[in-house]
Design a protein around this motif. Structure first.
Motif, mmCIF file in Angstrom:
data_model
loop_
_atom_site.group_PDB
_atom_site.id
_atom_site.type_symbol
_atom_site.label_atom_id
_atom_site.label_comp_id
_atom_site.label_asym_id
_atom_site.label_seq_id
_atom_site.Cartn_x
_atom_site.Cartn_y
_atom_site.Cartn_z
ATOM 1 N N ASP A 271 80.656 78.444 18.844
ATOM 2 C CA ASP A 271 79.301 77.927 19.018
ATOM 3 C C ASP A 271 79.038 76.910 17.919
ATOM 4 O O ASP A 271 78.810 77.272 16.770
ATOM 5 C CB ASP A 271 78.281 79.058 18.961
ATOM 6 N N ALA A 272 79.097 75.636 18.283
ATOM 7 C CA ALA A 272 78.809 74.559 17.330
ATOM 8 C C ALA A 272 77.551 73.807 17.738
ATOM 9 O O ALA A 272 77.283 72.726 17.243
ATOM 10 C CB ALA A 272 79.998 73.608 17.234
ATOM 11 N N ALA A 273 76.770 74.382 18.649
ATOM 12 C CA ALA A 273 75.569 73.724 19.147
ATOM 13 C C ALA A 273 74.344 74.043 18.308
ATOM 14 O O ALA A 273 73.330 73.377 18.431
ATOM 15 C CB ALA A 273 75.314 74.148 20.597
ATOM 16 N N ARG A 274 74.441 75.017 17.466
ATOM 17 C CA ARG A 274 73.278 75.502 16.712
ATOM 18 C C ARG A 274 73.316 75.051 15.249
ATOM 19 O O ARG A 274 74.083 74.175 14.894
ATOM 20 C CB ARG A 274 73.221 77.021 16.807
ATOM 21 N N ASP A 275 72.528 75.727 14.415
ATOM 22 C CA ASP A 275 72.420 75.357 12.997
ATOM 23 C C ASP A 275 73.721 75.540 12.230
ATOM 24 O O ASP A 275 73.961 74.875 11.241
ATOM 25 C CB ASP A 275 71.338 76.194 12.308
ATOM 26 N N LYS A 276 74.548 76.476 12.663
ATOM 27 C CA LYS A 276 75.829 76.740 12.019
ATOM 28 C C LYS A 276 76.919 76.752 13.077
ATOM 29 O O LYS A 276 76.649 76.994 14.250
ATOM 30 C CB LYS A 276 75.814 78.089 11.303
ATOM 31 N N ILE A 277 78.140 76.520 12.640
ATOM 32 C CA ILE A 277 79.292 76.686 13.520
ATOM 33 C C ILE A 277 79.676 78.158 13.415
ATOM 34 O O ILE A 277 79.987 78.645 12.324
ATOM 35 C CB ILE A 277 80.477 75.802 13.082
ATOM 36 N N ILE A 278 79.623 78.853 14.527
ATOM 37 C CA ILE A 278 79.931 80.283 14.550
ATOM 38 C C ILE A 278 81.231 80.481 15.316
ATOM 39 O O ILE A 278 81.391 79.980 16.437
ATOM 40 C CB ILE A 278 78.825 81.097 15.250
ATOM 41 N N LEU A 279 82.163 81.210 14.721
ATOM 42 C CA LEU A 279 83.409 81.601 15.381
ATOM 43 C C LEU A 279 83.417 83.119 15.460
ATOM 44 O O LEU A 279 83.197 83.796 14.457
ATOM 45 C CB LEU A 279 84.624 81.116 14.589
ATOM 46 N N THR A 280 83.670 83.645 16.647
ATOM 47 C CA THR A 280 83.761 85.090 16.845
ATOM 48 C C THR A 280 85.047 85.376 17.589
ATOM 49 O O THR A 280 85.334 84.744 18.607
ATOM 50 C CB THR A 280 82.551 85.616 17.648
ATOM 51 N N PHE A 281 85.809 86.326 17.084
ATOM 52 C CA PHE A 281 87.094 86.703 17.662
ATOM 53 C C PHE A 281 87.000 88.169 18.047
ATOM 54 O O PHE A 281 86.727 89.021 17.203
ATOM 55 C CB PHE A 281 88.192 86.466 16.620
ATOM 56 N N GLY B 260 90.108 93.653 21.439
ATOM 57 C CA GLY B 260 89.824 95.030 21.832
ATOM 58 C C GLY B 260 88.418 95.408 21.388
ATOM 59 O O GLY B 260 87.448 94.772 21.758
ATOM 60 N N LYS B 261 88.327 96.439 20.545
ATOM 61 C CA LYS B 261 87.021 96.886 20.044
ATOM 62 C C LYS B 261 86.697 96.281 18.679
ATOM 63 O O LYS B 261 85.629 96.533 18.132
ATOM 64 C CB LYS B 261 86.994 98.409 19.965
ATOM 65 N N ASN B 262 87.613 95.484 18.138
ATOM 66 C CA ASN B 262 87.389 94.848 16.840
ATOM 67 C C ASN B 262 86.742 93.483 17.035
ATOM 68 O O ASN B 262 87.150 92.706 17.903
ATOM 69 C CB ASN B 262 88.708 94.688 16.082
ATOM 70 N N ILE B 263 85.763 93.199 16.191
ATOM 71 C CA ILE B 263 85.037 91.929 16.262
ATOM 72 C C ILE B 263 85.059 91.290 14.878
ATOM 73 O O ILE B 263 84.680 91.918 13.891
ATOM 74 C CB ILE B 263 83.585 92.155 16.710
ATOM 75 N N TYR B 264 85.519 90.045 14.832
ATOM 76 C CA TYR B 264 85.562 89.289 13.582
ATOM 77 C C TYR B 264 84.702 88.047 13.778
ATOM 78 O O TYR B 264 84.729 87.429 14.845
ATOM 79 C CB TYR B 264 86.998 88.877 13.252
ATOM 80 N N THR B 265 83.966 87.689 12.755
ATOM 81 C CA THR B 265 83.113 86.514 12.877
ATOM 82 C C THR B 265 83.042 85.767 11.550
ATOM 83 O O THR B 265 83.254 86.351 10.485
ATOM 84 C CB THR B 265 81.701 86.918 13.376
ATOM 85 N N CYS B 266 82.774 84.484 11.646
ATOM 86 C CA CYS B 266 82.546 83.677 10.447
ATOM 87 C C CYS B 266 81.641 82.522 10.842
ATOM 88 O O CYS B 266 81.492 82.201 12.024
ATOM 89 C CB CYS B 266 83.846 83.173 9.831
ATOM 90 N N SER B 267 81.041 81.911 9.844
ATOM 91 C CA SER B 267 80.186 80.758 10.106
ATOM 92 C C SER B 267 80.485 79.674 9.081
ATOM 93 O O SER B 267 80.968 79.963 7.979
ATOM 94 C CB SER B 267 78.711 81.147 10.065
ATOM 95 N N HIS B 268 80.199 78.464 9.486
ATOM 96 C CA HIS B 268 80.415 77.297 8.631
ATOM 97 C C HIS B 268 79.210 76.380 8.760
ATOM 98 O O HIS B 268 78.503 76.406 9.774
ATOM 99 C CB HIS B 268 81.675 76.530 9.052
ATOM 100 N N GLU B 269 79.043 75.555 7.764
ATOM 101 C CA GLU B 269 77.960 74.578 7.804
ATOM 102 C C GLU B 269 78.149 73.669 9.016
ATOM 103 O O GLU B 269 79.259 73.266 9.350
ATOM 104 C CB GLU B 269 77.980 73.746 6.515
ATOM 105 N N ASN B 270 77.065 73.362 9.675
ATOM 106 C CA ASN B 270 77.084 72.473 10.833
ATOM 107 C C ASN B 270 77.014 71.044 10.294
ATOM 108 O O ASN B 270 75.941 70.488 10.119
ATOM 109 C CB ASN B 270 75.881 72.794 11.727
ATOM 110 N N SER B 271 78.186 70.461 9.999
ATOM 111 C CA SER B 271 78.227 69.136 9.379
ATOM 112 C C SER B 271 79.326 68.287 10.001
ATOM 113 O O SER B 271 80.248 68.804 10.635
ATOM 114 C CB SER B 271 78.487 69.270 7.874
#
Length: 128
Positions: free
Chosen positions: A7-17, A20-31
């Motif tokens: 998701d790079a459409a919002r205030d931050k770039i969000i990556l979610t992986f 299975g039942k494990n969820i990993y996420t990170c965010s970066h500046e939208n620049s």
């Protein structure tokens, strides 16, 4: 099924992986700098979670509404991954899920299936 959500459409770039039942996420500046290195951010994110593009079954990317540059770069990146790695993708908008007021990224794959979001179709929604 291993899913990557971008998701790079919002205030931050969000990556979610989702593995299975494990969820990993990170965010970066939208620049502009991060848009130009989006593929590196994705690769580093997967590597930090002991995975790679070879282990991705599907990619879900937010098509907007939102930042023109963010949407354009994320759609270009996933289209390139489809062409080079043959990874299917789904372009969603939170507006597609009209019955839900609160949506978490982990819900996106199931919601895309429920609302029959088409595979490998790009239809961006830019803010004017």
């Amino acid at each position: 099924m291993n899913n990557l959500i971008i998701d790079a459409a919002r205030d931050k770039i969000i990556l979610t992986f989702i593995v299975g039942k494990n969820i990993y996420t990170c965010s970066h500046e939208n620049s502009k700098i991060n848009f130009e290195k989006l593929m590196l951010l994705i690769s580093d994110f997967l590597k930090s979670n002991k995975s790679s593009l070879d282990h991705i079954d599907a990619i879900y990317v937010n098509r907007g509404p939102g930042s023109f540059a963010g949407i354009r770069n994320s759609l270009s990146t996933i289209k390139a991954l489809f062409l080079t790695k043959n990874i299917d993708y789904y372009c969603f908008s939170f507006a597609d899920f009209k019955d839900f007021s609160v949506i978490e990224y982990v819900d996106v794959p199931k919601l895309c299936e429920k609302y029959k979001v088409k595979k490998n179709l790009i239809n961006p929604i830019y803010l004017s």
